[in-house]
Design an enzyme around this catalytic site. Structure first.
Site, short mmCIF file in Angstrom:
data_model
loop_
_atom_site.label_atom_id
_atom_site.label_comp_id
_atom_site.label_asym_id
_atom_site.label_seq_id
_atom_site.Cartn_x
_atom_site.Cartn_y
_atom_site.Cartn_z
N GLY A 10 0.84 -0.94 -0.15
CA GLY A 10 0.04 -0.11 -0.09
C GLY A 10 0.82 1.06 0.04
N ASP A 58 -4.40 -12.75 2.80
CA ASP A 58 -5.64 -11.92 4.20
C ASP A 58 -4.53 -12.60 5.01
OD1 ASP A 58 -7.86 -11.54 5.48
OD2 ASP A 58 -8.12 -10.65 2.91
N SER A 124 -3.55 5.92 14.29
CA SER A 124 -4.17 7.31 13.32
C SER A 124 -4.45 8.72 14.79
CB SER A 124 -5.14 6.45 13.24
OG SER A 124 -6.28 8.17 12.17
N TYR A 148 -14.10 4.09 11.13
CA TYR A 148 -12.43 3.14 11.43
C TYR A 148 -11.97 3.79 12.76
CZ TYR A 148 -8.49 4.46 9.60
OH TYR A 148 -6.97 4.84 9.55
N LYS A 152 -9.81 1.55 15.43
CA LYS A 152 -8.07 1.92 15.20
C LYS A 152 -8.05 1.78 17.32
CE LYS A 152 -6.46 2.16 11.89
NZ LYS A 152 -5.00 1.38 11.18
N ASN A 178 -1.49 13.17 8.90
CA ASN A 178 -1.79 13.64 7.02
C ASN A 178 -0.86 12.91 6.45
OD1 ASN A 178 -4.17 14.91 8.89
ND2 ASN A 178 -5.04 14.91 7.50
N ASP A 293 -15.74 16.74 10.29
CA ASP A 293 -14.58 17.69 10.58
C ASP A 293 -14.45 18.08 11.14
OD1 ASP A 293 -13.53 16.22 7.99
OD2 ASP A 293 -13.99 17.61 6.52
P1 NAD Z 1 -2.98 1.48 2.16
O1 NAD Z 1 -4.60 0.88 1.50
O2 NAD Z 1 -2.63 2.74 0.81
O3 NAD Z 1 -2.78 -0.42 2.23
C1 NAD Z 1 -3.10 -1.09 3.24
C2 NAD Z 1 -2.77 -2.19 2.90
O4 NAD Z 1 -3.13 -3.07 2.98
C3 NAD Z 1 -2.61 -2.09 0.80
O5 NAD Z 1 -1.95 -2.70 0.65
C4 NAD Z 1 -4.16 -3.04 1.62
O6 NAD Z 1 -4.21 -4.24 -0.20
C5 NAD Z 1 -3.75 -4.08 2.62
N1 NAD Z 1 -4.58 -5.14 2.92
C6 NAD Z 1 -5.87 -4.16 3.53
N2 NAD Z 1 -6.41 -5.24 3.91
C7 NAD Z 1 -5.71 -6.54 4.24
C8 NAD Z 1 -6.13 -7.84 4.71
N3 NAD Z 1 -7.08 -8.51 5.08
N4 NAD Z 1 -4.98 -8.31 4.79
C9 NAD Z 1 -3.83 -8.55 3.84
N5 NAD Z 1 -3.14 -6.84 3.27
C10 NAD Z 1 -4.65 -6.05 3.17
O7 NAD Z 1 -3.40 2.62 2.95
P2 NAD Z 1 -2.25 3.11 3.74
O8 NAD Z 1 -2.70 5.16 3.69
O9 NAD Z 1 -0.66 2.90 3.12
O10 NAD Z 1 -3.26 3.26 5.34
C11 NAD Z 1 -1.96 2.09 6.17
C12 NAD Z 1 -2.29 2.61 7.59
O11 NAD Z 1 -2.37 3.46 8.21
C13 NAD Z 1 -3.42 1.45 7.26
O12 NAD Z 1 -3.72 0.90 8.75
C14 NAD Z 1 -3.95 2.71 7.77
O13 NAD Z 1 -5.75 2.75 8.33
C15 NAD Z 1 -3.64 3.99 8.60
N6 NAD Z 1 -3.52 5.43 8.53
C16 NAD Z 1 -4.06 5.81 6.77
C17 NAD Z 1 -3.60 7.25 7.47
C18 NAD Z 1 -3.76 8.08 6.05
O14 NAD Z 1 -3.44 9.11 5.89
N7 NAD Z 1 -3.22 7.19 4.92
C19 NAD Z 1 -3.52 8.07 8.39
C20 NAD Z 1 -3.66 6.82 9.70
C21 NAD Z 1 -3.28 6.30 9.83
N1 UFG Z 2 -10.78 18.78 2.46
C1 UFG Z 2 -11.78 19.64 1.88
N2 UFG Z 2 -11.72 18.83 -0.28
C2 UFG Z 2 -11.93 17.63 -0.24
C3 UFG Z 2 -10.85 16.32 1.18
C4 UFG Z 2 -10.67 17.95 1.78
O1 UFG Z 2 -11.68 20.58 1.71
O2 UFG Z 2 -12.14 17.27 -1.07
C5 UFG Z 2 -10.82 19.69 3.88
C6 UFG Z 2 -11.04 18.46 5.00
O3 UFG Z 2 -12.09 18.98 5.17
C7 UFG Z 2 -9.81 19.12 5.78
C8 UFG Z 2 -8.78 18.63 5.02
O4 UFG Z 2 -9.02 19.23 3.91
O5 UFG Z 2 -9.59 20.34 6.17
C9 UFG Z 2 -7.97 17.30 5.33
O6 UFG Z 2 -8.99 15.98 5.00
P1 UFG Z 2 -8.56 14.68 4.58
O7 UFG Z 2 -9.75 14.47 3.71
O8 UFG Z 2 -7.29 14.97 3.85
O9 UFG Z 2 -7.77 14.44 5.95
P2 UFG Z 2 -8.58 14.10 7.53
O10 UFG Z 2 -7.64 15.21 8.28
O11 UFG Z 2 -10.30 14.40 7.69
O12 UFG Z 2 -8.19 12.69 7.78
C10 UFG Z 2 -7.19 12.34 6.95
C11 UFG Z 2 -7.52 10.67 7.15
C12 UFG Z 2 -8.36 9.85 7.85
C13 UFG Z 2 -7.30 9.81 9.51
C14 UFG Z 2 -6.87 11.64 9.47
C15 UFG Z 2 -6.27 11.58 10.53
O13 UFG Z 2 -8.62 10.33 5.99
O14 UFG Z 2 -8.16 7.88 8.37
O15 UFG Z 2 -6.37 11.79 8.85
O16 UFG Z 2 -4.65 10.78 10.73
F1 UFG Z 2 -7.54 9.42 10.52
#
Ligand code: NAD
Ligand code: UFG
Length: 335
Positions: A10, A58, A124, A148, A152, A178, A293
């Site tokens: 991912g 998985d 997160s 979600y 966590k 973020n 938000d």
């Molecule tokens: P991503 O979706 O790109 O990566 C997750 C990966 O896990 C993917 O490759 C997917 O194929 C794999 N996956 C999902 N379910 C699975 C399963 N059951 N078995 C095996 N593989 C599985 O997401 P990411 O942005 O790289 O996020 C990684 C982690 O970080 C996640 O747990 C997410 O909740 C956490 N996180 C992400 C963000 C963000 O904004 N990207 C913020 C805070 C926390």
């Molecule tokens: N926003 C817009 N337009 C868009 C998307 C977002 O104005 O099309 C704004 C949102 O309202 C917010 C800011 O941009 O003010 C950031 O939004 P994101 O959706 O990029 O990020 P969030 O902070 O809402 O949430 C993200 C992940 C969550 C995670 C959180 C903290 O989606 O899963 O960061 O890690 F929990």
């Protein structure tokens, strides 16, 4: 160290994979490709000069996980795998409980069976709910307003319980703010399926011509320009934070650590920085607030500095530069 990296195909997992190899670790990817592309594999090979060791499966398949841990001789796990879309988690909560909570339980069972007791978990900033205090320290009360986020929190609690159940467990809960940006080569980056939920990938798709304009969700927040403020962190810094956590995983513990920069950036500041990096305007319109938000959310990164010796190095300009480099070289992502 031999490390099983669940979700390693991912967005964050792939960047961490590259950093782990660079630091001399031996990561093994375990992923079911539910939210990743197989195209990542040749790119990781190009970046690291090594064919990635990859097991397709998985995390709910405890038998396969257990066999993988044993056959690969894994000493620790970095656990990224899971589903992460807030909106989807409200419509399909069982997918989130199954994938995230049941999946983690299965992983912990497989680890226990094999005597692997070191785990770094992707938590997160969502576990802080609507912040009562800014910047947010790890001691801030935990709560959440969506499924979600609940998964966590449940996983954090499960890991706390397991780590206090007996000696030998070492758990580091990394609470990301973020994550944005991409590897500076433009070979790997964020490639969301369908309409992006998050700000940076949406801006990227506007810039590359896949979407007309950005919808800015609210300009009446109590922030300097009225738009939402977040702590954006370069994915390369985040990857380095995982390496720092792995280097600290030997000691028995259960420690929660923020990974953020400590700086807040508004939506309009991000739009301006991206326009500068891409050399073109990003059209936008102001809409109503998005449900759920919060106005502002940014980290107190002090513990990461003290405990991990880690600090974010990149600023918003570099995040936008690298995100645009990735998107302009790969307009359709990995498709
Ligand atoms: P991503 O979706 O790109 O990566 C997750 C990966 O896990 C993917 O490759 C997917 O194929 C794999 N996956 C999902 N379910 C699975 C399963 N059951 N078995 C095996 N593989 C599985 O997401 P990411 O942005 O790289 O996020 C990684 C982690 O970080 C996640 O747990 C997410 O909740 C956490 N996180 C992400 C963000 C963000 O904004 N990207 C913020 C805070 C926390
Ligand atoms: N926003 C817009 N337009 C868009 C998307 C977002 O104005 O099309 C704004 C949102 O309202 C917010 C800011 O941009 O003010 C950031 O939004 P994101 O959706 O990029 O990020 P969030 O902070 O809402 O949430 C993200 C992940 C969550 C995670 C959180 C903290 O989606 O899963 O960061 O890690 F929990």
């Amino acid at each position: 160290m031999k490390i099983l990296v669940t979700g390693g195909a991912g967005y964050i997992g792939s960047h961490t994979f590259v950093e782990l190899v660079r630091e001399g670790h031996e990561p093994v990817i375990f992923d079911n490709f539910s939210n990743a592309s197989r195209e990542i594999l040749p790119r990781l090979e190009q970046l690291t000069g090594k064919t990635p060791v990859m097991i397709e499966g998985d995390i709910r398949d405890t038998v396969l996980l257990s066999r993988t841990l044993s056959q690969q001789g894994a000493e620790a796990v970095i656990h990224f795998a899971g589903a992460k879309a807030v909106g989807e988690s409200m419509k399909d909560p069982l997918k989130y409980y199954s994938n995230n909570v049941t999946g983690t339980q299965s992983l912990l069972e497989a680890m226990q069976e094999n005597g692997v007791r070191k785990i770094v978990f992707s938590s997160s900033a969502t576990v802080y709910g609507d912040p009562e205090q800014l910047p947010i320290p790890e001691t801030h009360p935990l709560s959440t307003a969506n499924t979600y986020g609940e998964t966590k929190l449940v996983i954090e609690n499960m890991l706390r319980a397991v780590s206090s159940s007996g000696p030998g467990w070492s758990v580091i809960l990394l609470r990301y703010f973020n994550p944005v940006g991409a590897h500076e080569t433009g070979l790997i980056g964020e490639s969301p399926d369908g309409i992006p939920n998050n700000l940076m990938p949406y801006i990227c798709q506007v810039a590359v011509g896949r979407r007309d304009k950005l919808q800015v969700y609210g300009n009446d927040y109590d922030t300097p320009d009225g738009t939402g403020v977040r702590d954006y962190i370069h994915v390369k810094d985040l990857a380095a934070g995982h390496v720092a956590a792995i280097n600290r995983i030997e000691a028995p513990q259960c420690t929660a650590i923020n990974l953020g920069t400590g700086r807040g950036t508004s939506v309009l500041e991000m739009v301006a920085a991206f326009s500068e990096a891409a050399g073109k305007p990003i059209p936008y319109e102001i809409m109503g607030r998005r449900e759920g938000d919060v106005a502002s959310c940014y980290a107190d990164p002090g513990l990461a500095r003290e405990y991990l010796g880690w600090e974010a190095r990149f600023g918003i300009g570099e995040m936008c530069r690298d995100a645009w480099n990735w998107q302009s070289r790969n307009p359709m992502g990995y498709e």
